[in-house]
Design a protein around this motif. Structure first.
Motif, PDB file in Angstrom:
ATOM      1  N   SER A 254       0.838  -1.198   0.000  1.00  0.00           N
ATOM      2  CA  SER A 254       0.000   0.000   0.000  1.00  0.00           C
ATOM      3  C   SER A 254       0.872   1.247   0.000  1.00  0.00           C
TER       4      SER A 254
ATOM      5  N   SER B 102      -0.212   6.818  -6.744  1.00  0.00           N
ATOM      6  CA  SER B 102      -1.125   5.852  -7.368  1.00  0.00           C
ATOM      7  C   SER B 102      -1.110   5.974  -8.885  1.00  0.00           C
TER       8      SER B 102
ATOM      9  N   ARG C  19       2.160   4.534 -10.241  1.00  0.00           N
ATOM     10  CA  ARG C  19       2.140   3.069 -10.240  1.00  0.00           C
ATOM     11  C   ARG C  19       1.369   2.524 -11.440  1.00  0.00           C
TER      12      ARG C  19
END
Length: 340
Positions: free
Chosen positions: A303, A332, A335
């Protein structure tokens, strides 16, 4: 962490590779260029200006582009460098009896292929200089100059079975905004605005070669350019020595005083030396945190909160803010766009 892992984690700015991408784009059609970038995971254009490029992405793009374009230097020089040129170069230098003679063979080889530049080998009293001299008024291709000097260093290190120490590197182009990226590639001081691009070796380091087998040669070619661009530096600028210290420390205990003590100098001296390198302790620490975070985002499913904590941030919000400053993207979105 080991030095190999540090090399794996290292990144350079997107600006460092833009000259290469522009040359490659001119060599390819738009569809082929887009495909090469997508498969290598490298961004291009306005969105890439604040991004980072990993060393593995550079290797991947080289291996794809050198084959698909039929030019082993991918548009970086005025004449294409045809397939198997590197193999012929290695076959030639492998017959050398000394590193000095290998440099001579290296320069002679490239002088047969390059039209816009020629190599000159200068043997001074204590130093051997390999100099790249322009034969036209065209502006220097910054990535091309870097790559061919590093090829000379990488081949000598391969022949010696150790990383050959460098005295210094000089480039004829002016100091770029991404000058700190050169410390990732070259284990020696780098200067800019010189009369000619050059690489300097102390004569004492240019001893005999170690025999290399055909299998060794094949592995070198298969790994190209990994083994000659990223030679596992033994000699570091102060900034890379600090980075190595940080690699072995917990973030809570990673502080300037501890780094200075580990490097056998006072904090004031370390600050001054880092200023000479154009950086600071905090900038190096942030750079390493950035590189570790990028690698963690690319290779695993941890995470974002866990990654933030692992690289020393008190909260995910602080990590998000820093990561956007480093790369221009949120963790995010980075990624999603840059998987390995």
């Amino acid at each position: 962490m080991t030095r190999d892992l540090d090399a794996q984690l290292s990144t350079v700015s997107s600006a460092f590779v833009q000259d290469w991408l522009l040359a490659l784009q001119a060599l390819c059609g738009s569809d082929q260029f887009s495909s090469l970038l997508a498969r290598s995971g490298i961004a291009h254009g306005e969105k890439a200006q604040l991004g980072r490029v990993t060393l593995e992405q550079i290797v991947r793009l080289y291996q794809l582009a050198a084959v698909e374009t039929g030019d082993e230097m991918m548009g970086l020089w005025s004449r294409p460098i045809r397939p198997r040129a590197l193999q012929h170069l290695l076959t030639s230098v492998r017959e050398s009896t000394s590193l000095s003679s290998a440099l001579y063979r290296f320069s002679t080889f490239w002088n047969l292929l390059l039209d816009d530049h020629r190599f000159e080998l200068v043997d001074a009293k204590d130093t051997t200089v390999l100099r790249l001299i322009a034969q036209s008024d065209s502006p220097p291709q910054r990535f091309g100059h870097m790559l061919i000097l590093k090829l000379a260093h990488g081949i000598l290190s391969w022949l010696a079975r150790r990383e050959v120490a460098l005295e210094s590197i000089a480039f004829e182009f002016e100091r770029p905004a991404f000058e700190e990226d050169y410390a990732v590639i070259f284990p020696a001081p780098v200067t800019f605005g010189a009369r000619a691009t050059s690489i300097h070796f102390a004569n004492a380091t240019l001893g005999p070669v170690n025999t290399r087998s055909t299998d060794d040669l094949d592995r070198f070619l298969e790994n190209a350019p990994r083994d000659w661009v990223f030679t596992r530096s033994q000699e570091h600028t102060q900034s890379l020595r600090v980075r190595a210290y940080l690699n072995q420390s917990s973030w809570e205990k990673a502080h300037l005083a501890g780094a200075a003590k580990a490097l056998n100098m006072t904090p004031r001296t370390l600050i001054r030396k880092l200023e000479t390198d154009g950086t600071s302790f905090q900038a190096i620490k942030d750079g390493l945190r950035r590189d570790i975070a990028i690698r963690r985002l690319q290779i695993g499913d941890a995470s974002i909160e866990a990654i933030a904590q692992d690289v020393g941030f008190a909260s995910a919000a602080s990590f998000h803010k820093a990561f956007r400053r480093w790369t221009g993207a949120t963790p995010s979105s980075y990624r999603r766009r840059h998987p390995l």
